[in-house]
Write an enzyme that holds these catalytic residues in place. Structure first.
Site, PDB file in Angstrom:
ATOM      1  N   ARG A 239      10.625 -22.295  28.225  1.00  0.00           N
ATOM      2  CA  ARG A 239       9.335 -22.685  28.781  1.00  0.00           C
ATOM      3  C   ARG A 239       9.490 -24.098  29.322  1.00  0.00           C
ATOM      4  O   ARG A 239      10.193 -24.935  28.719  1.00  0.00           O
ATOM      5  CB  ARG A 239       8.249 -22.665  27.700  1.00  0.00           C
ATOM      6  CG  ARG A 239       7.756 -21.283  27.333  1.00  0.00           C
ATOM      7  CD  ARG A 239       6.955 -20.626  28.459  1.00  0.00           C
ATOM      8  NE  ARG A 239       6.418 -19.330  28.134  1.00  0.00           N
ATOM      9  CZ  ARG A 239       6.999 -18.160  28.437  1.00  0.00           C
ATOM     10  NH1 ARG A 239       8.151 -18.115  29.068  1.00  0.00           N
ATOM     11  NH2 ARG A 239       6.410 -17.021  28.130  1.00  0.00           N
ATOM     12  N   GLU A 268       3.925 -25.477  35.624  1.00  0.00           N
ATOM     13  CA  GLU A 268       4.062 -24.294  36.451  1.00  0.00           C
ATOM     14  C   GLU A 268       2.724 -23.850  37.039  1.00  0.00           C
ATOM     15  O   GLU A 268       1.727 -23.865  36.295  1.00  0.00           O
ATOM     16  CB  GLU A 268       4.615 -23.168  35.549  1.00  0.00           C
ATOM     17  CG  GLU A 268       5.581 -22.289  36.223  1.00  0.00           C
ATOM     18  CD  GLU A 268       6.344 -21.431  35.206  1.00  0.00           C
ATOM     19  OE1 GLU A 268       7.153 -21.979  34.441  1.00  0.00           O
ATOM     20  OE2 GLU A 268       6.119 -20.224  35.220  1.00  0.00           O
ATOM     21  N   HIS A 286      10.620 -18.695  37.965  1.00  0.00           N
ATOM     22  CA  HIS A 286      10.325 -17.957  36.715  1.00  0.00           C
ATOM     23  C   HIS A 286      10.546 -16.444  36.897  1.00  0.00           C
ATOM     24  O   HIS A 286       9.604 -15.647  36.791  1.00  0.00           O
ATOM     25  CB  HIS A 286       8.893 -18.251  36.249  1.00  0.00           C
ATOM     26  CG  HIS A 286       8.699 -18.014  34.778  1.00  0.00           C
ATOM     27  ND1 HIS A 286       7.813 -18.711  34.001  1.00  0.00           N
ATOM     28  CD2 HIS A 286       9.295 -17.139  33.928  1.00  0.00           C
ATOM     29  CE1 HIS A 286       7.854 -18.284  32.764  1.00  0.00           C
ATOM     30  NE2 HIS A 286       8.759 -17.317  32.689  1.00  0.00           N
TER      31      HIS A 286
HETATM   32  C1  GLV Z   1       8.684 -14.658  30.218  1.00  0.00           C
HETATM   33  O1  GLV Z   1       8.849 -15.800  30.442  1.00  0.00           O
HETATM   34  C2  GLV Z   1       8.250 -14.115  28.967  1.00  0.00           C
HETATM   35  O2  GLV Z   1       7.932 -14.864  28.019  1.00  0.00           O
HETATM   36  O3  GLV Z   1       8.181 -12.888  28.857  1.00  0.00           O
END
Ligand code: GLV
Length: 325
Positions: A239, A268, A286
Protein backbone atom coordinates in the site's frame (compact mmCIF):
# COMPACT_ATOMS: atom_id res chain seq x y z
CA UNK A 1 -38.86 -7.39 -0.53
CA UNK A 2 -35.63 -8.83 -1.95
CA UNK A 3 -32.10 -7.85 -1.01
CA UNK A 4 -30.51 -4.74 -2.46
CA UNK A 5 -26.84 -4.93 -3.32
CA UNK A 6 -24.60 -2.00 -4.25
CA UNK A 7 -21.50 -2.73 -6.33
CA UNK A 8 -19.51 0.49 -6.41
CA UNK A 9 -17.73 -0.03 -9.77
CA UNK A 10 -18.16 -2.26 -12.81
CA UNK A 11 -16.72 -5.75 -12.12
CA UNK A 12 -16.66 -8.89 -14.32
CA UNK A 13 -20.08 -9.67 -15.81
CA UNK A 14 -20.19 -13.21 -14.40
CA UNK A 15 -19.91 -11.77 -10.86
CA UNK A 16 -22.82 -9.41 -11.49
CA UNK A 17 -24.91 -12.26 -12.95
CA UNK A 18 -24.31 -14.30 -9.83
CA UNK A 19 -25.25 -11.39 -7.55
CA UNK A 20 -28.45 -10.89 -9.54
CA UNK A 21 -29.55 -14.33 -8.40
CA UNK A 22 -29.19 -13.08 -4.81
CA UNK A 23 -30.88 -9.68 -5.03
CA UNK A 24 -31.40 -6.48 -6.92
CA UNK A 25 -28.00 -5.16 -7.98
CA UNK A 26 -27.01 -1.55 -8.58
CA UNK A 27 -23.63 -1.04 -10.22
CA UNK A 28 -22.01 2.36 -9.80
CA UNK A 29 -20.06 4.07 -12.52
CA UNK A 30 -16.28 4.11 -12.52
CA UNK A 31 -15.23 6.66 -9.88
CA UNK A 32 -18.75 7.35 -8.61
CA UNK A 33 -18.14 6.29 -5.01
CA UNK A 34 -14.71 7.66 -4.19
CA UNK A 35 -15.98 9.99 -1.46
CA UNK A 36 -17.68 9.47 1.87
CA UNK A 37 -20.45 11.89 0.80
CA UNK A 38 -21.34 9.94 -2.33
CA UNK A 39 -21.76 6.78 -0.26
CA UNK A 40 -23.62 8.51 2.55
CA UNK A 41 -26.32 9.59 0.10
CA UNK A 42 -27.26 6.05 -0.88
CA UNK A 43 -25.89 3.52 1.59
CA UNK A 44 -29.05 3.49 3.76
CA UNK A 45 -30.93 1.62 1.00
CA UNK A 46 -28.66 -1.38 0.72
CA UNK A 47 -28.33 -4.78 2.40
CA UNK A 48 -24.88 -5.49 0.97
CA UNK A 49 -21.99 -3.43 -0.32
CA UNK A 50 -19.38 -4.77 -2.71
CA UNK A 51 -16.71 -2.09 -2.79
CA UNK A 52 -13.20 -1.32 -3.99
CA UNK A 53 -10.00 -0.61 -2.10
CA UNK A 54 -10.59 3.02 -3.08
CA UNK A 55 -14.04 3.17 -1.42
CA UNK A 56 -13.90 5.00 1.93
CA UNK A 57 -16.08 2.79 4.15
CA UNK A 58 -15.75 5.01 7.17
CA UNK A 59 -17.45 4.97 10.53
CA UNK A 60 -19.91 7.66 9.27
CA UNK A 61 -20.81 5.54 6.27
CA UNK A 62 -21.35 2.46 8.41
CA UNK A 63 -23.44 4.40 10.91
CA UNK A 64 -25.73 5.56 8.10
CA UNK A 65 -25.97 2.03 6.67
CA UNK A 66 -29.10 1.02 8.55
CA UNK A 67 -29.87 -2.06 6.46
CA UNK A 68 -26.32 -3.13 5.70
CA UNK A 69 -25.30 -6.65 6.70
CA UNK A 70 -22.03 -7.02 4.86
CA UNK A 71 -19.23 -5.07 3.23
CA UNK A 72 -17.28 -7.25 0.81
CA UNK A 73 -14.07 -5.63 -0.36
CA UNK A 74 -12.97 -6.44 -3.91
CA UNK A 75 -9.38 -6.72 -2.61
CA UNK A 76 -7.24 -8.54 -0.10
CA UNK A 77 -6.17 -5.32 1.65
CA UNK A 78 -8.95 -3.69 3.65
CA UNK A 79 -7.42 -0.57 5.13
CA UNK A 80 -10.22 1.42 3.45
CA UNK A 81 -12.80 -0.07 5.85
CA UNK A 82 -13.27 0.94 9.48
CA UNK A 83 -13.38 -2.59 10.86
CA UNK A 84 -14.08 -1.52 14.43
CA UNK A 85 -17.07 0.54 13.34
CA UNK A 86 -18.34 -2.42 11.28
CA UNK A 87 -18.16 -4.51 14.45
CA UNK A 88 -20.04 -1.87 16.38
CA UNK A 89 -22.88 -1.88 13.90
CA UNK A 90 -22.90 -5.69 13.49
CA UNK A 91 -21.87 -5.53 9.86
CA UNK A 92 -19.75 -8.35 8.50
CA UNK A 93 -16.63 -7.54 6.48
CA UNK A 94 -15.09 -9.82 3.87
CA UNK A 95 -11.93 -9.60 1.80
CA UNK A 96 -10.48 -11.76 -0.98
CA UNK A 97 -7.35 -13.55 0.19
CA UNK A 98 -5.53 -16.30 -1.73
CA UNK A 99 -7.04 -15.77 -5.16
CA UNK A 100 -4.66 -12.96 -6.05
CA UNK A 101 -1.50 -14.42 -4.59
CA UNK A 102 -0.10 -15.82 -7.84
CA UNK A 103 -0.97 -12.83 -10.03
CA UNK A 104 0.63 -10.46 -7.52
CA UNK A 105 3.73 -12.62 -7.19
CA UNK A 106 4.07 -12.83 -10.99
CA UNK A 107 3.64 -9.10 -11.18
CA UNK A 108 6.31 -8.43 -8.56
CA UNK A 109 8.74 -10.59 -10.53
CA UNK A 110 7.91 -8.54 -13.63
CA UNK A 111 8.35 -5.30 -11.73
CA UNK A 112 11.68 -6.53 -10.42
CA UNK A 113 12.91 -7.37 -13.92
CA UNK A 114 11.55 -4.15 -15.39
CA UNK A 115 13.29 -2.14 -12.66
CA UNK A 116 16.64 -3.92 -12.69
CA UNK A 117 16.84 -4.19 -16.50
CA UNK A 118 15.47 -0.73 -17.25
CA UNK A 119 12.69 -1.94 -19.55
CA UNK A 120 10.71 1.29 -19.68
CA UNK A 121 13.73 3.51 -20.46
CA UNK A 122 14.98 1.11 -23.11
CA UNK A 123 11.59 0.78 -24.76
CA UNK A 124 11.15 4.52 -24.85
CA UNK A 125 14.57 4.82 -26.49
CA UNK A 126 13.47 2.43 -29.23
CA UNK A 127 10.13 4.17 -29.71
CA UNK A 128 11.95 7.50 -29.98
CA UNK A 129 13.87 6.09 -32.96
CA UNK A 130 17.21 6.12 -31.12
CA UNK A 131 18.03 2.43 -31.58
CA UNK A 132 20.56 2.67 -34.40
CA UNK A 133 23.06 0.05 -33.29
CA UNK A 134 23.70 -2.57 -30.60
CA UNK A 135 25.68 -0.94 -27.83
CA UNK A 136 27.96 -2.89 -25.50
CA UNK A 137 27.42 -0.34 -22.76
CA UNK A 138 23.78 0.46 -23.43
CA UNK A 139 21.16 0.00 -20.68
CA UNK A 140 23.29 -2.01 -18.31
CA UNK A 141 21.30 -3.26 -15.39
CA UNK A 142 21.63 -5.52 -12.38
CA UNK A 143 21.66 -9.30 -12.67
CA UNK A 144 19.47 -11.16 -10.18
CA UNK A 145 21.41 -14.35 -9.69
CA UNK A 146 23.43 -14.23 -6.47
CA UNK A 147 21.78 -11.02 -5.24
CA UNK A 148 20.10 -10.60 -1.89
CA UNK A 149 16.35 -10.06 -1.83
CA UNK A 150 14.85 -8.61 1.37
CA UNK A 151 11.12 -9.23 1.62
CA UNK A 152 9.18 -7.16 4.14
CA UNK A 153 5.87 -8.88 4.92
CA UNK A 154 6.15 -12.62 4.38
CA UNK A 155 2.47 -13.53 4.03
CA UNK A 156 0.96 -15.36 1.09
CA UNK A 157 2.17 -12.95 -1.60
CA UNK A 158 5.61 -12.45 -0.07
CA UNK A 159 6.13 -16.21 0.08
CA UNK A 160 4.93 -16.78 -3.44
CA UNK A 161 7.25 -14.07 -4.71
CA UNK A 162 10.10 -15.64 -2.73
CA UNK A 163 9.61 -18.93 -4.64
CA UNK A 164 9.94 -17.16 -7.95
CA UNK A 165 12.96 -15.14 -6.86
CA UNK A 166 14.59 -18.28 -5.53
CA UNK A 167 14.24 -19.81 -9.01
CA UNK A 168 16.12 -16.78 -10.36
CA UNK A 169 19.02 -17.59 -8.04
CA UNK A 170 18.45 -14.86 -5.46
CA UNK A 171 19.21 -15.28 -1.77
CA UNK A 172 15.99 -14.77 0.19
CA UNK A 173 15.87 -12.82 3.47
CA UNK A 174 12.71 -11.62 5.15
CA UNK A 175 11.32 -9.49 7.94
CA UNK A 176 7.88 -10.25 9.29
CA UNK A 177 5.83 -9.83 12.44
CA UNK A 178 6.25 -13.55 13.06
CA UNK A 179 8.99 -15.90 12.00
CA UNK A 180 7.90 -18.62 9.57
CA UNK A 181 8.03 -22.25 10.63
CA UNK A 182 11.38 -23.95 9.98
CA UNK A 183 9.81 -26.15 7.32
CA UNK A 184 8.45 -23.18 5.32
CA UNK A 185 11.77 -21.38 5.75
CA UNK A 186 13.50 -24.43 4.39
CA UNK A 187 11.18 -24.79 1.39
CA UNK A 188 11.67 -21.15 0.50
CA UNK A 189 15.32 -21.18 1.54
CA UNK A 190 14.49 -17.96 3.33
CA UNK A 191 16.33 -16.52 6.32
CA UNK A 192 14.60 -14.43 8.96
CA UNK A 193 16.12 -11.04 9.74
CA UNK A 194 14.63 -9.72 12.95
CA UNK A 195 16.07 -6.25 12.60
CA UNK A 196 14.46 -4.32 9.75
CA UNK A 197 17.35 -1.87 9.45
CA UNK A 198 19.80 -4.73 8.98
CA UNK A 199 17.64 -6.18 6.23
CA UNK A 200 17.49 -2.80 4.48
CA UNK A 201 21.22 -2.23 4.64
CA UNK A 202 22.12 -5.68 3.33
CA UNK A 203 19.60 -6.22 0.52
CA UNK A 204 20.17 -5.55 -3.16
CA UNK A 205 16.42 -5.54 -3.65
CA UNK A 206 13.84 -4.67 -0.97
CA UNK A 207 10.27 -5.71 -1.70
CA UNK A 208 7.27 -4.57 0.37
CA UNK A 209 4.35 -6.96 0.89
CA UNK A 210 3.03 -5.98 4.32
CA UNK A 211 -0.48 -4.71 5.08
CA UNK A 212 -1.03 -1.06 5.90
CA UNK A 213 -1.84 -0.26 9.49
CA UNK A 214 -0.61 2.23 12.06
CA UNK A 215 2.69 0.49 12.63
CA UNK A 216 3.52 0.17 8.92
CA UNK A 217 2.59 3.74 7.94
CA UNK A 218 5.81 5.29 6.56
CA UNK A 219 7.69 2.17 7.55
CA UNK A 220 10.07 3.20 4.80
CA UNK A 221 10.94 6.82 5.51
CA UNK A 222 13.94 9.04 4.76
CA UNK A 223 15.98 7.52 7.55
CA UNK A 224 15.34 3.94 6.43
CA UNK A 225 15.96 4.81 2.78
CA UNK A 226 19.33 6.18 3.83
CA UNK A 227 20.24 2.71 5.10
CA UNK A 228 19.81 1.15 1.68
CA UNK A 229 22.76 0.74 -0.63
CA UNK A 230 23.38 3.03 -3.60
CA UNK A 231 22.62 0.34 -6.14
CA UNK A 232 19.62 -1.14 -4.30
CA UNK A 233 16.10 -1.26 -5.69
CA UNK A 234 12.88 -0.73 -3.71
CA UNK A 235 9.67 -2.43 -4.86
CA UNK A 236 6.25 -1.58 -3.43
CA UNK A 237 3.13 -3.56 -4.28
CA UNK A 238 1.64 -3.33 -0.77
CA UNK A 239 0.00 0.00 0.00
CA UNK A 240 1.29 3.45 -0.88
CA UNK A 241 1.44 4.94 2.63
CA UNK A 242 3.89 2.23 3.74
CA UNK A 243 6.46 4.44 1.99
CA UNK A 244 7.01 8.15 2.54
CA UNK A 245 6.63 9.02 -1.13
CA UNK A 246 8.32 12.40 -0.93
CA UNK A 247 11.33 10.84 0.82
CA UNK A 248 11.47 8.13 -1.85
CA UNK A 249 11.38 10.70 -4.65
CA UNK A 250 14.19 12.59 -2.94
CA UNK A 251 16.29 9.44 -2.47
CA UNK A 252 15.90 8.65 -6.19
CA UNK A 253 16.70 12.20 -7.31
CA UNK A 254 19.78 12.27 -5.10
CA UNK A 255 20.97 8.85 -6.28
CA UNK A 256 20.81 7.54 -2.71
CA UNK A 257 19.26 4.29 -3.96
CA UNK A 258 19.53 2.62 -7.34
CA UNK A 259 15.89 2.61 -8.39
CA UNK A 260 12.32 1.72 -7.56
CA UNK A 261 9.38 -0.21 -8.93
CA UNK A 262 6.12 1.14 -7.58
CA UNK A 263 2.51 0.00 -8.07
CA UNK A 264 0.81 1.79 -5.16
CA UNK A 265 0.86 5.41 -4.07
CA UNK A 266 0.55 7.34 -0.85
CA UNK A 267 -2.30 9.55 -2.11
CA UNK A 268 -3.65 7.28 -4.79
CA UNK A 269 -4.56 7.95 -7.57
CA UNK A 270 -2.31 11.01 -7.25
CA UNK A 271 1.40 10.44 -7.64
CA UNK A 272 3.89 12.81 -6.05
CA UNK A 273 5.16 15.10 -8.84
CA UNK A 274 8.77 14.54 -7.75
CA UNK A 275 8.30 10.80 -8.15
CA UNK A 276 7.06 11.31 -11.70
CA UNK A 277 10.32 13.04 -12.59
CA UNK A 278 12.60 10.77 -10.54
CA UNK A 279 15.20 8.70 -12.39
CA UNK A 280 15.32 4.90 -12.51
CA UNK A 281 11.82 4.13 -11.48
CA UNK A 282 9.02 2.13 -12.97
CA UNK A 283 5.62 3.52 -12.00
CA UNK A 284 2.48 1.48 -12.62
CA UNK A 285 -1.19 2.20 -11.83
CA UNK A 286 -1.98 -0.37 -9.07
CA UNK A 287 -2.33 -3.34 -11.40
CA UNK A 288 -0.61 -6.15 -9.47
CA UNK A 289 -3.74 -8.32 -9.40
CA UNK A 290 -5.00 -7.31 -12.84
CA UNK A 291 -5.44 -10.59 -14.68
CA UNK A 292 -8.74 -11.87 -16.10
CA UNK A 293 -8.48 -14.96 -13.92
CA UNK A 294 -7.73 -13.15 -10.69
CA UNK A 295 -10.22 -10.32 -11.03
CA UNK A 296 -13.01 -12.81 -11.77
CA UNK A 297 -11.98 -14.95 -8.81
CA UNK A 298 -11.87 -11.88 -6.56
CA UNK A 299 -15.43 -11.05 -7.62
CA UNK A 300 -16.57 -14.62 -7.02
CA UNK A 301 -15.18 -14.62 -3.52
CA UNK A 302 -16.67 -11.24 -2.63
CA UNK A 303 -20.04 -12.18 -4.13
CA UNK A 304 -20.15 -15.53 -2.37
CA UNK A 305 -19.51 -13.84 0.98
CA UNK A 306 -22.44 -11.53 0.25
CA UNK A 307 -24.69 -14.47 -0.65
CA UNK A 308 -23.55 -16.36 2.44
CA UNK A 309 -24.30 -13.50 4.84
CA UNK A 310 -27.62 -12.51 3.23
CA UNK A 311 -28.78 -16.13 3.22
CA UNK A 312 -27.72 -16.35 6.89
CA UNK A 313 -25.26 -19.12 6.35
CA UNK A 314 -23.23 -20.00 9.42
CA UNK A 315 -20.41 -17.37 9.43
CA UNK A 316 -17.82 -20.04 10.15
CA UNK A 317 -18.65 -21.53 6.74
CA UNK A 318 -17.85 -18.29 4.93
CA UNK A 319 -14.09 -18.49 4.63
CA UNK A 320 -13.26 -14.93 3.75
CA UNK A 321 -14.98 -13.03 6.55
CA UNK A 322 -12.56 -10.78 8.40
CA UNK A 323 -14.96 -9.81 11.14
CA UNK A 324 -17.44 -12.23 12.54
CA UNK A 325 -19.30 -11.77 15.78
C1 GLV B 1 -5.04 -5.00 -4.07
O1 GLV B 1 -4.27 -4.12 -3.89
C2 GLV B 1 -5.67 -5.76 -3.04
O2 GLV B 1 -5.50 -5.48 -1.84
O3 GLV B 1 -6.41 -6.69 -3.38
Amino acid sequence: MGFRILVTEPIPASNIHFLQTVGEVTVGEQGQFLTEESLLEVIGHYDALLCMLSTPVTSRVLEAAHQLKIVANFAVGYNNIDIQAAHRYNIYVANTPDVLTESCADFTMGLLLASTRRFNKAEQYLRDGLFTQWEPLGFLGMELSGKKLGIIGMGRIGQSFAKRAQAFGMGIYYHNRTKLTPSIEQTLQASYVEDLDTLLSRSDVVSLHCPLHESTHHLIDAQRLSLMQEHSILLNISRGPVVDEQALAQALHQGQIGGAGIDVYEFEPNVHPDLLTAPNCTLLPHIASATHETRTAIGELAASAIAGVLYKKNPSEIPNLISAF
